[in-house]
Write an enzyme that holds these catalytic residues in place. Structure first.
Site, PDB file in Angstrom:
ATOM      1  N   GLY A 130       0.815  -1.206   0.000  1.00 20.84           N
ATOM      2  CA  GLY A 130       0.000   0.000   0.000  1.00 20.84           C
ATOM      3  C   GLY A 130       0.848   1.255   0.000  1.00 20.84           C
ATOM      4  CG  ASP A 180       1.319  -0.509 -11.222  1.00 23.17           C
ATOM      5  OD1 ASP A 180       1.914   0.502 -11.661  1.00 23.17           O
ATOM      6  OD2 ASP A 180       0.385  -0.443 -10.404  1.00 23.17           O
TER       7      ASP A 180
END
Ligand code: ADP
Ligand code: MG
Length: 397
Positions: A130, A180
């Site tokens: 995160g 990503d």
């Protein structure tokens, strides 16, 4: 020493193998790794046909596994509850939630007609979670690499990345672009991954100068309240493009946005200004790197951050604080450029600096950030590193 050293891959693999052994008593036969990523420049434009320039960091998700001869996967991660996944049917979302990234990738293999054999696995990771460094893509790409080993196939980097992106869309509910997963699979040592997100073509850009260091500073905040922010920003850009009447943001000029400023309305007009500006900045950054003009990256990274803060509104006070501290250190203190990196609303900043000053810069970032926010950041440096790969030599793939 403020800069946190990387855990060697061999140590992570040994920990994963031990976890597997403790869980099931079995010995790992397939070990797969995939890195997180940091983005130097080109933010929130991978889903806008833009250019982005991330690299794979030397922080990894590692999965040690072995076939179990059954029709289910048993997976532990040290992150709470282990997961048991029935492989006798198309895999769906379920509990525990963290395993949805794994489930989504298994489903991608099933949808491609592969029969995924039962297996036991243990996951360890050195990618902060995160923190805007894409631990989720690392988990997906490590899982895909593992499954390639288990089913005895090898996907192309592109296919693996797209399969993992789909897992993130449909099993994690995040409508992410391709950055990503591309960075996590295409990454290479000493190479940035410049991605043309319209053509889906990655270009590996050398980044080898030992005099340059990339510092990653995790603010250790994640603003949960804005979790819908990513999808909302993506929608803004789709609305903007439709209103401008072009089929791709690559066809849109700054004049196209500015001449329709009132008609687009707020915030769609500012979102569009970010997209067009950020595409231009990323192209300029890639050209500057090619020309060896590293100093040009400073103003480009600064403008990127300001645009993400003011026009795209994905920064937060803690990210702004960290970037401001780096700016205050300035070029004379060794900082070339700094900006927020990743999806935003918390997470990390990226600071390009002189290697000789990196430790000193990290110490100032740490102490001033803590003084300003009361929060201890997590600060490390990473060189561009290897993308997803297998560590074992046994079995196919
Ligand atoms: P980011 O990708 O920026 O790190 P995300 O919220 O997209 O943040 O992904 C983080 C989530 O990915 C975690 O909440 C967890 O569900 C999952 N995850 C990441 N790494 C691991 C791990 N090592 N073990 C289990 N789950 C993990
Ligand atoms: Mg993620």
């Amino acid at each position: 020493m403020t800069l946190i050293p990387a855990i060697p891959l061999a140590d992570l693999a040994a920990t994963a193998a031990r976890g597997l052994h403790d869980l099931t008593g079995s010995v790992a036969t397939v070990t797969a790794v995939a890195p997180g990523r940091v983005n130097l420049i080109g933010e929130h434009i991978d889903y806008c046909d833009g250019f982005v320039m991330p690299f794979a960091i030397d922080r990894y998700v590692v999965i040690a596994a072995t076939p179990n001869g059954r029709r289910e996967a048993r997976i532990g991660s040290g992150l709470g509850e282990s997961a048991t996944i029935n492989l006798g049917a198309p895999v769906e979302r379920g509990e525990p939630k963290w395993a949805n990234y794994v489930r989504g990738v298994i489903r991608g293999f099933q949808d491609r007609g592969f029969e995924v054999p039962g297996f036991d696995a243990w996951i360890v990771s050195s990618v902060p979670m995160g923190a805007g460094l894409s631990s989720s893509a690392a988990l997906e790409c490590a899982t895909a690499t593992l499954l390639e080993g288990l089913v005895g196939t090898q996907l192309s980097n592109r296919d693996r990345a797209l399969l993992c992106q789909k897992a993130e869309h449909t099993f994690a509910g995040v409508p992410c672009g391709i950055m990503d997963q591309f960075a996590s699979t295409f990454g290479q040592r000493d190479r940035l991954v410049l991605i043309d997100c319209r053509s889906g073509e990655p270009t590996l850009v050398p980044f080898t100068d030992p005099a340059l260091t990339v510092i990653i500073a995790n603010t250790n905040v994640h603003h949960e309240l804005t979790d819908g922010g990513y999808a909302a920003r993506r929608k803004n850009t789709e609305d903007g493009l439709a209103a401008i009447g072009k089929s791709s943001w690559r066809e849109v000029s700054m004049a196209d946005v500015e001449s329709r400023w009132e008609r687009l309305g707020d915030p769609v007009n500012r979102r569009g200004r970010h997209v067009v500006g950020e595409i231009a900045r990323t192209v300029a950054a890639a050209k500057a790197l090619e020309a060896g003009d590293i100093e040009a990256l400073g103003p480009l990274m600064a403008a990127s951050h300001d645009s993400l803060r003011d026009d795209f509104e994905v920064s937060c006070p803690e990210l702004d604080t960290m970037v401001t501290i780096a700016r205050d250190i300035g070029r004379h203190g060794g900082v070339i450029g700094a900006r927020m990196t990743g999806g935003g609303f918390g997470g990390s900043t990226v600071t390009l600096c002189d290697s000789a000053r990196a430790e000193e810069i990290a110490t100032v970032l740490e102490s001033r950030y803590h003084a300003a926010t009361g929060i201890r950041p997590e600060i490390f440096a990473s060189r561009p590193s290897a993308g997803a790969h297998r560590l074992d030599t046994m079995g196919p793939g």
